[in-house]
Scaffold this active site. Structure first.
Site, PDB file in Angstrom:
ATOM      1  CE  LYS A 106     -14.207  12.966 -30.466  1.00  0.00           C
ATOM      2  NZ  LYS A 106     -14.529  11.891 -31.616  1.00  0.00           N
ATOM      3  CG  ASN A 208     -20.977   1.313 -27.843  1.00  0.00           C
ATOM      4  OD1 ASN A 208     -21.739   0.348 -27.709  1.00  0.00           O
ATOM      5  ND2 ASN A 208     -21.277   2.420 -28.858  1.00  0.00           N
TER       6      ASN A 208
END
Length: 388
Positions: A106, A208
């Site tokens: 990440k 989203n």
């Protein structure tokens, strides 16, 4: 950097772009940080673009690390580092359970995505990813859009989720469908029926994924309770889906069948657990548990927990598909995401049989697959979008 100005001022924009990337790499600095339990943690800085970022690679036993780029105005470098470490470790477990043949990684960029994000900054970050030569593959995440990764693509091929023909685009709808299926699994475990008709579902965060999720919940007959930091967005969706709204400091306390955290992590902690009035927690947010021990506290309260790195794997399953040798086909990840339901039902059963938390059961499953290389990538990922 204004690409329109770029194209007007030079004969060959591609040559000019290559020159800018080369110039930018001179100011780019990668510094390795030693963090126990992580293969590589890299601090990335670039004075020219004001970039400060962290790329955390937790484990690549099953394949190269794959994970999103989070762009947030962290209060300190230490806070950003902690988030990157937690997120990358979560990606290791998510990838292992999903059997996508990738490892855990990440990245975070310390910047306000609304004020400080620029093409120059994104391209500098892409240059850093390119220097890792495929050890880490990046994608969109909170604060980073598919259009942003399109800019990052200018300086590295190691990126997925592009809004282009040979890529998979926005993973949000796939994550939302997987979360919906996970909520169905929780209701099935609690009531012996996966029908959401008349069930109260409280959704924290309408970003989203959350915005797609509530549409599925609405059409399934759920009664929605919503909360978001954006009051305009909140009222818009409340009107559209006939939902009740509550302030952000109350959403974790509302009485409901399912609480769906779809915002920041760490919301399951010593302070919040006593106030939960839900039968299950099943949402798409990463790292919902502040500590692993909090999963046991939920179990002791009789609250079913759908492990976040299992329920929110839809986006990963989608972007991973575009790196297969045959190329991207949405039908394949659709099938896999749909069966997140079955994976969770199996985890609930294992946890019940072993008298442990669902989180620990999911961790044990992931650790087993990592230890015995189940699902390890044999064929290197193929970046089909490089031909565009």
């Amino acid at each position: 950097m204004n690409t329109q100005v770029l194209e007007k001022t030079v004969q060959d924009p591609k040559k000019r772009l290559a020159s800018l990337i080369q110039e930018g790499q001179k100011t780019l600095h990668l510094e390795k940080l030693v963090v126990k339990g992580y293969e590589q943690v890299i601090k990335v800085t670039d004075k020219k673009s004001a970039l400060t970022a962290i790329i955390a690679i937790h484990n690549t036993a099953l394949g190269p690390a794959l994970g999103g780029i989070r762009i947030q105005p962290y209060p300190s470098f230490e806070a950003a580092l902690e988030d990157a470490l937690r997120l990358s470790k979560g990606m290791t477990y998510k990838s292992a359970v999903a059997e996508v043949g990738f490892g855990g990684g990440k990245s975070v960029i310390i910047a306000d995505p609304k004020k400080e994000k620029s093409a120059e900054l994104l391209m500098a970050f892409g240059s850093a990813v390119e220097k890792l030569a495929g050890l880490y593959i990046c994608a969109e995440d909170m604060g980073c859009t598919p259009e942003d990764v399109k800019i990052i693509r200018r300086s590295t091929k190691y990126v997925v989720g592009l809004p282009s023909q040979k890529s998979s685009g926005d993973p949000g709808p796939f994550t939302a469908w997987g979360t919906f299926r996970g909520i169905q699994s929780a209701i099935k475990k609690i009531t012996n029926s996966d029908s959401l008709e008349g069930k109260k579902v409280a959704v924290q965060g309408l970003g989203n994924v959350g915005s797609h999720l509530i549409e599925h919940l609405f059409w399934a007959g759920a009664e929605l309770i919503l909360s978001d930091t954006d009051p305009v967005k909140l009222q818009k969706y409340a009107a559209k889906y006939n939902a009740k709204t509550v302030p952000i400091d109350q959403i974790l306390k509302v009485e409901c069948d399912v609480l769906a955290p779809c915002a920041a992590g760490g919301i399951i902690n010593d302070q919040t657990i006593p106030h939960f009035r839900c039968k299950a927690i099943a949402g798409c947010a990463n790292n919902q548990l502040l500590r692993d021990a909090h999963a046991l506290a939920l179990k002791e309260r009789g609250i079913l927990y759908a492990p976040d790195f299992v329920i929110n794997a839809g986006g990963l399953l989608n972007v991973a598909e575009e790196l297969e040798d045959a190329g991207y086909n949405p039908t394949s990840p659709r099938y896999k995401v749909h069966h997140i339901y079955d994976t969770l039902m199996a985890i609930y059963e294992i946890a019940e049989r072993n008298k442990e938390s669902t989180h620990n059961a999911a961790l044990a499953l992931a650790d087993y697959r990592i230890k015995y290389a189940i699902g390890k990538r044999v064929i290197p990922p193929t970046f089909h979008h490089t031909a565009e």
